[in-house]
Scaffold this motif. Sequence first.
Motif, mmCIF file in Angstrom:
data_model
loop_
_atom_site.group_PDB
_atom_site.id
_atom_site.type_symbol
_atom_site.label_atom_id
_atom_site.label_comp_id
_atom_site.label_asym_id
_atom_site.label_seq_id
_atom_site.Cartn_x
_atom_site.Cartn_y
_atom_site.Cartn_z
ATOM 1 N N LEU A 83 13.874 -8.228 -17.289
ATOM 2 C CA LEU A 83 14.241 -9.746 -17.099
ATOM 3 C C LEU A 83 13.544 -10.448 -18.081
ATOM 4 O O LEU A 83 13.951 -11.504 -18.725
ATOM 5 N N MET A 84 12.155 -10.335 -18.610
ATOM 6 C CA MET A 84 11.727 -10.930 -19.410
ATOM 7 C C MET A 84 11.921 -10.961 -20.876
ATOM 8 O O MET A 84 11.993 -11.837 -21.562
ATOM 9 N N GLU A 85 12.702 -9.797 -21.152
ATOM 10 C CA GLU A 85 13.432 -9.413 -22.629
ATOM 11 C C GLU A 85 14.919 -10.191 -22.542
ATOM 12 O O GLU A 85 15.132 -10.849 -23.288
ATOM 13 N N PHE A 86 15.362 -9.772 -21.213
ATOM 14 C CA PHE A 86 16.984 -10.525 -21.218
ATOM 15 C C PHE A 86 16.962 -11.892 -21.270
ATOM 16 O O PHE A 86 17.911 -12.388 -22.059
ATOM 17 N N ALA A 87 16.477 -12.652 -20.452
ATOM 18 C CA ALA A 87 16.648 -14.235 -20.433
ATOM 19 C C ALA A 87 16.502 -14.966 -21.513
ATOM 20 O O ALA A 87 17.527 -15.583 -21.986
ATOM 21 N N PRO A 88 15.431 -14.935 -22.324
ATOM 22 C CA PRO A 88 15.387 -15.455 -23.615
ATOM 23 C C PRO A 88 16.319 -15.213 -24.526
ATOM 24 O O PRO A 88 16.796 -15.894 -25.484
ATOM 25 N N TYR A 89 16.541 -13.759 -24.520
ATOM 26 C CA TYR A 89 17.535 -13.354 -25.915
ATOM 27 C C TYR A 89 18.949 -13.719 -25.327
ATOM 28 O O TYR A 89 19.762 -14.264 -26.262
ATOM 29 N N VAL A 90 19.342 -13.680 -24.154
ATOM 30 C CA VAL A 90 20.949 -14.092 -24.008
ATOM 31 C C VAL A 90 21.112 -15.563 -23.852
ATOM 32 O O VAL A 90 22.122 -16.132 -24.337
ATOM 33 N N HIS A 91 20.075 -16.237 -23.444
ATOM 34 C CA HIS A 91 20.004 -17.502 -23.560
ATOM 35 C C HIS A 91 20.168 -18.234 -24.920
ATOM 36 O O HIS A 91 21.009 -19.074 -25.364
ATOM 37 N N ASP A 92 19.459 -17.698 -25.942
ATOM 38 C CA ASP A 92 19.432 -17.877 -27.235
ATOM 39 C C ASP A 92 20.871 -17.294 -27.978
ATOM 40 O O ASP A 92 21.358 -18.339 -28.677
ATOM 41 N N PHE A 93 21.335 -16.466 -27.526
ATOM 42 C CA PHE A 93 22.480 -15.992 -28.043
ATOM 43 C C PHE A 93 23.850 -16.866 -27.516
ATOM 44 O O PHE A 93 24.605 -17.005 -28.500
ATOM 45 N N ASP A 138 24.847 -7.148 -16.603
ATOM 46 C CA ASP A 138 23.622 -6.257 -16.452
ATOM 47 C C ASP A 138 22.654 -6.794 -17.040
ATOM 48 O O ASP A 138 22.691 -7.505 -18.192
ATOM 49 N N VAL A 139 21.348 -6.771 -16.407
ATOM 50 C CA VAL A 139 20.201 -7.383 -16.794
ATOM 51 C C VAL A 139 19.572 -6.366 -17.787
ATOM 52 O O VAL A 139 18.678 -6.920 -18.897
ATOM 53 N N ASP A 140 20.101 -4.969 -18.098
ATOM 54 C CA ASP A 140 19.589 -4.066 -18.932
ATOM 55 C C ASP A 140 20.601 -3.802 -20.459
ATOM 56 O O ASP A 140 20.242 -2.993 -21.024
ATOM 57 N N LEU A 141 21.429 -4.779 -20.473
ATOM 58 C CA LEU A 141 22.363 -4.740 -21.455
ATOM 59 C C LEU A 141 22.210 -6.093 -22.395
ATOM 60 O O LEU A 141 22.816 -6.960 -21.980
ATOM 61 N N LEU A 142 21.996 -5.839 -23.693
ATOM 62 C CA LEU A 142 21.795 -7.056 -24.283
ATOM 63 C C LEU A 142 22.836 -7.143 -25.688
ATOM 64 O O LEU A 142 22.854 -5.923 -26.303
ATOM 65 N N PRO A 143 23.649 -7.886 -26.063
ATOM 66 C CA PRO A 143 24.605 -7.854 -27.036
ATOM 67 C C PRO A 143 23.889 -8.138 -28.347
ATOM 68 O O PRO A 143 23.294 -8.847 -28.652
ATOM 69 N N LEU A 144 24.182 -7.375 -29.333
ATOM 70 C CA LEU A 144 23.348 -7.202 -30.727
ATOM 71 C C LEU A 144 24.509 -7.974 -31.846
ATOM 72 O O LEU A 144 24.113 -8.630 -32.684
#
Length: 310
Positions: A83-93, A138-144
């Motif tokens: 969650l610590m990695e997911f939240a700011p990344y997806v928010h900025d995306f 999902d909380v463990d999947l980040l779009p690149l």
Amino acid sequence: MVLTKQKVFRFTFTHFFAILSSVMFIVTVILTFKLLTNDHCNCPRKETVIQYVAKPKHYINKGYESNHRLAVLVPYRNRFEELMEFAPYVHDFLNEQKINHDIFILNQVDNYRFNRASLINVGYLETKSNYDYIAMHDVDLLPLNKNLSYTYPYQPFHIAAPHLHPRYHYNKFIGGILLINRGHFGLVNGLSNKYWGWGLEDDEFYVRLKDANLNITRPDNISTGMNDTFKHIHSKDRKRDTVKCFNQREVTRRRDRQTGLHDVNYKILSYKSMTIGSAPLTVINIQLICDRSITPWCNCSEDKTDKRKS
């Protein structure tokens, strides 16, 4: 009755002292209230701030020119590092795409097995009055890839498509990240509530969408592939709950025509307003309620006969 000068002085002094005491009390109360309602502390702020609130707080970016609002629904339990990695990344995306969005962490706090589908049903019911579409994320999947669009879907849009996902490549796979508008999610009665433990709830949802004659769309013209379109941050030492008990294996391989949005049973214990880095979140603490006469496998510890791995 004759008043002497001494009595007059004593009477005047007593009244003056009483008035003075009252004035000082009023001034003290006013100053105290003012100090309590103003923050004079210049203490450094921590990166993660949690504040308890009675209702969800909406952080919609009103400056974005969009007629549609997105609720990012994240089923969650004990995944704080992700969650610590997911939240700011997806928010900025999403901000880069100028998507009006809020992120909702659907935190399952009961002692039953994890139920991703029911949590998404709850998230939809709690947000549908303020949002036009949802992302089942999902909380463990980040779009690149920046070309993966989160814009409003007129048909269900599966961002984590099988030809792009790093792990799952079968044609009927619609997990990971799926966008669906409010009307379509209600049309199919949400997801089945029978899927306690890991897996298969997305496959059943795929059949629901097809039964409703909805066309599942996927990204095209994406230059990246299975290895560089998404970042999968699921730790290898984190075990999935793949146990099958009671008659779970048989029941969960069939289309569920009984359960969905209309009968998901839950209690909202609290809301939390939370900020991780630059990302504002609403954490919804959800207590799911299991009807053991329908899904006794919500707790496999009570079954002594069959705990095979799928």
